[in-house]
Design an enzyme around this catalytic site. Sequence first.
Site, mmCIF file in Angstrom:
data_model
loop_
_atom_site.group_PDB
_atom_site.id
_atom_site.type_symbol
_atom_site.label_atom_id
_atom_site.label_comp_id
_atom_site.label_asym_id
_atom_site.label_seq_id
_atom_site.Cartn_x
_atom_site.Cartn_y
_atom_site.Cartn_z
ATOM 1 N N ASP A 66 7.041 -6.139 -0.688
ATOM 2 C CA ASP A 66 7.876 -5.821 0.478
ATOM 3 C C ASP A 66 7.653 -6.864 1.576
ATOM 4 O O ASP A 66 8.602 -7.308 2.232
ATOM 5 C CB ASP A 66 7.529 -4.416 0.987
ATOM 6 C CG ASP A 66 7.409 -3.441 -0.166
ATOM 7 O OD1 ASP A 66 8.410 -3.224 -0.841
ATOM 8 O OD2 ASP A 66 6.292 -2.951 -0.430
ATOM 9 N N HIS B 264 4.972 2.229 -0.094
ATOM 10 C CA HIS B 264 5.866 1.357 -0.863
ATOM 11 C C HIS B 264 7.036 2.216 -1.366
ATOM 12 O O HIS B 264 7.046 2.699 -2.497
ATOM 13 C CB HIS B 264 5.147 0.698 -2.047
ATOM 14 C CG HIS B 264 6.101 -0.021 -2.950
ATOM 15 N ND1 HIS B 264 6.799 -1.132 -2.547
ATOM 16 C CD2 HIS B 264 6.525 0.238 -4.208
ATOM 17 C CE1 HIS B 264 7.597 -1.534 -3.528
ATOM 18 N NE2 HIS B 264 7.453 -0.715 -4.535
#
Length: 325
Positions: free
Chosen positions: A160, A188
């Site tokens: 990410d 996440h």
Amino acid sequence: MSRPAKRVTVTGAAGQICYALLFRLAQGDVFGRDQPIILQLLDLPQAQAAVRGVVMELEDCAFPLLQDVVITDDPAVAFRDADAAFLVGSRPRSKGMERADLLLANAEIFKVQGKALNENAKRDAKVIVVGNPANTNAGILSAFAPDFPKANVTAMVRLDHNRALSLLAAKAGVPVSTVEKMIIWGNHSPTMLADWRYATSGGQSLSAMVNDEAWYRETFIPKVGQRGAAIIEARGASSAASAANAAIDHMHDWVQGSNGGWVSMAIPSDGSYGIPEGIIAGVPVICADGEYQRVTGLEIDAFSAEKIAVTVNELQSEISAALGK
Ligand SMILES: NC(=O)C1=CN([C@@H]2O[C@H](COP(=O)(O)OP(=O)(O)OC[C@H]3O[C@@H](n4cnc5c(N)ncnc54)[C@H](O)[C@@H]3O)[C@@H](O)[C@H]2O)C=CC1
Ligand SMILES: O=C([O-])CC(=O)C(=O)O
């Protein structure tokens, strides 16, 4: 004289991510080009033949640093004397499976692996959980490894982080290599907060350079959060090479340092930033001398606080569901 080899446990060895990860590990991309390694590969009994095929390919690369490879379906063997562990294998969602069932199925896997980690790995082993739901799996692993240092169990939000770096660099028209101080907060999952408030390029604030708060809130944050789904939609399979690359970056920086740069890691919370103590959530860290240090004292504005609360609440409810509570 060559250094003693490091033992590296990798689970889910027959899977897509490992098909990229193992070759880069054997090349020296994490521990250095002068550090021999022994790979200890775990996968399910039905995947052993496929793991053997991958190992044939590793042999065919004649990697000078790859001293030995262990192939096993026994977690105790895979974690024996481990110096580092990449926990990639997990149960994917199958047709008709509810999220709660998925959480429970993975909790079973990570309970067993937590016990094996506890009983077999070196106490200073560094652990990254990649298999989804990564933060929650890491929480279960740690809960079932009571004699293993909690700080050494981390989960991956680096993919990410890297996605956010690329997206912001493209928007600002600056080289990605110049972007610093990006942050991924939380889980996440699409609830994560990709926080650009401190990000700079060549010392200049990127939020000031782009000067478009609506783009930040309505495009940047959701796009980073939903990038995994966009890749599944486009490729028909989840991200693999980029996930392996992020796992390499995470462990490389932890072992070798981040040169003063901020990177995002999901680590057990110390209670700061509105994240309850013990929750394994993405925060900014600086790595040096084989340790990570949380970046402290950052101001959290009302918008960020609200976003962090959402992703942390999700994590807490995932942990409860995984523990069947
Ligand atoms: N944290 C992150 O940023 C990302 C996480 N992921 C996750 O990583 C995981 C792996 O992805 P892929 O390699 O693409 O999946 P894959 O399905 O290709 O491979 C998974 C492998 O894990 C094995 N496995 C299942 N249960 C196991 C167990 N109990 N012990 C050992 N091995 C076991 C399977 O047999 C299979 O070989 C998935 O959960 C995926 O959602 C993927 C991309 C990014
Ligand atoms: O959503 C998935 O299964 C893959 C994933 O975690 C990602 O690409 O970020």
